[in-house]
Enzyme design. Structure first.
Site, mmCIF file in Angstrom:
data_model
loop_
_atom_site.group_PDB
_atom_site.id
_atom_site.type_symbol
_atom_site.label_atom_id
_atom_site.label_comp_id
_atom_site.label_asym_id
_atom_site.label_seq_id
_atom_site.Cartn_x
_atom_site.Cartn_y
_atom_site.Cartn_z
ATOM 1 N N LYS A 36 -29.691 -4.503 -15.541
ATOM 2 C CA LYS A 36 -30.943 -3.939 -14.999
ATOM 3 C C LYS A 36 -31.988 -3.813 -16.114
ATOM 4 C CE LYS A 36 -28.309 -1.817 -11.304
ATOM 5 N NZ LYS A 36 -28.159 -0.726 -10.337
ATOM 6 N N SER A 73 -21.273 1.960 -8.299
ATOM 7 C CA SER A 73 -20.457 2.926 -9.051
ATOM 8 C C SER A 73 -19.032 2.435 -9.288
ATOM 9 C CB SER A 73 -20.450 4.298 -8.354
ATOM 10 O OG SER A 73 -21.762 4.831 -8.308
ATOM 11 N N GLY A 114 -25.493 3.592 -8.518
ATOM 12 C CA GLY A 114 -26.005 4.524 -9.515
ATOM 13 C C GLY A 114 -25.817 5.988 -9.165
ATOM 14 N N GLU A 148 -32.563 -2.944 -5.305
ATOM 15 C CA GLU A 148 -33.740 -2.415 -6.012
ATOM 16 C C GLU A 148 -34.928 -3.348 -5.834
ATOM 17 O OE1 GLU A 148 -31.568 -1.877 -9.656
ATOM 18 O OE2 GLU A 148 -30.417 -0.316 -8.642
ATOM 19 N N HIS A 183 -31.227 -8.062 -4.820
ATOM 20 C CA HIS A 183 -30.675 -6.748 -5.169
ATOM 21 C C HIS A 183 -31.429 -5.662 -4.397
ATOM 22 C CE1 HIS A 183 -29.526 -3.213 -7.439
ATOM 23 N NE2 HIS A 183 -28.465 -3.906 -7.826
ATOM 24 N N GLU A 210 -23.147 -4.432 -1.799
ATOM 25 C CA GLU A 210 -23.460 -3.214 -2.545
ATOM 26 C C GLU A 210 -24.039 -2.165 -1.599
ATOM 27 O OE1 GLU A 210 -24.234 -4.018 -6.939
ATOM 28 O OE2 GLU A 210 -26.057 -4.691 -5.964
HETATM 29 P P1 13P Z 1 -23.955 0.939 -10.596
HETATM 30 O O1 13P Z 1 -22.678 0.270 -11.019
HETATM 31 O O2 13P Z 1 -24.699 1.581 -11.724
HETATM 32 O O3 13P Z 1 -23.754 1.833 -9.420
HETATM 33 O O4 13P Z 1 -24.934 -0.251 -10.096
HETATM 34 C C1 13P Z 1 -24.438 -1.162 -9.208
HETATM 35 C C2 13P Z 1 -25.437 -2.250 -9.058
HETATM 36 O O5 13P Z 1 -26.504 -2.054 -8.509
HETATM 37 C C3 13P Z 1 -25.111 -3.561 -9.616
HETATM 38 O O6 13P Z 1 -26.020 -4.522 -9.219
#
Ligand code: 13P
Length: 255
Positions: free
Chosen positions: A11, A213, A173, A97, A95, A167
């Protein structure tokens, strides 16, 4: 047989110098890994230098996004040609995000997937539901729309050259992981969607990663599930030892 693919999505973390250091640590730690595909996705800025670090190693280079056009007036964006030139193998697309903060849609995901594939790189297509969608009983409809959108116009051969990352947005996160059962059920559902589109043989050959996570403490349980074929790792990928703590159970399982 499906490959276990474990990718670190760094990220917007790590400067270029820090990325080079972490990449070197991952290369050293992963040198004995034979059965898991290990990839890391640093910031665009660090891709070229990290590519040098990865040269000759068994760690693959991934990018966090791409634009679907070849070139032009798209301020701030990076094209697939640019990634290809540097030696990128995998590109994370869609993703959550990107979808939440930057207007990514199933249509732009599909355009990016096609572009990346046209240059021989492998898309890691991210899908997943929000907590509200899950609570409203919309898990399956959300995943169906996302999968149909991402794979629109792709042939069975194209589909074989994709990876999916399931995901659940509520697990990203947050420290809250889907249970092994919750994750397995969603993965089985996604594989069923792929079977509907391309038949059982193709569906059985596509690796579906879990993301959200994932960490050394829960990796073995998740990776042991029938339809979970790896992980897309955020926070736990920012240190070589915790990242390899996720890769190691994958390696043990795929022997
Ligand atoms: P985390 O492992 O920090 O939860 O993030 C997962 C993620 O978004 C991977 O692309």
């Amino acid at each position: 047989m499906r490959k276990i693919v474990i990718a670190g999505n760094w990220k917007m973390n790590k400067t270029v110098a820090e990325s080079v250091t972490l990449a070197s640590e991952v290369v050293a730690a992963a040198s004995g890994i034979r059965n898991v595909v290990v990839a890391i996705a640093p910031t665009y800025l660090a891709l070229a230098k990290v590519a040098d670090v990865l040269a000759g190693s068994n760690v693959k280079l991934a990018a966090q996004d791409v634009h679907w056009e070849n070139q032009g007036a798209f301020t701030g964006k990076v094209s697939a040609d640019m990634l290809k030139e540097i030696g990128v193998d995998y590109v994370i697309i869609g993703h959550s995000e990107q979808r939440t903060y930057f207007g990514e849609t199933d249509e732009t995901v599909n355009r990016k997937v096609r572009k990346v594939q046209s240059l021989g790189m492998t898309p890691i297509i991210c899908i997943g539901e929000t907590l509200a969608e899950r609570r409203e009983g919309r898990l399956e409809s959300v995943l169906t729309t996302q999968v149909n959108g991402a794979y629109a116009g792709l042939s069975g051969d194209d589909a074989l050259r994709t990876v999916i990352a399931y995901e659940p947005v509520w697990a990203i996160g947050t420290g809250v992981t889907a249970t092994d059962d919750e994750a397995q059920q969603a993965h089985a559902f996604v594989r069923g969607l792929l079977a509907g589109l391309y038949g059982e043989d193709v569906a059985q050959s596509i690796s579906i990663q879990y993301g959200g996570s994932m960490k050394p403490e829960n990796a073995a349980g998740l990776l042991a599930q029938k339809d979970i074929d790896g992980g897309l790792i955020g926070g736990a990928a920012l240190k070589a030892d915790s990242f390899l703590g996720i890769v190691a159970p994958g390696e043990a399982l795929s022997k």
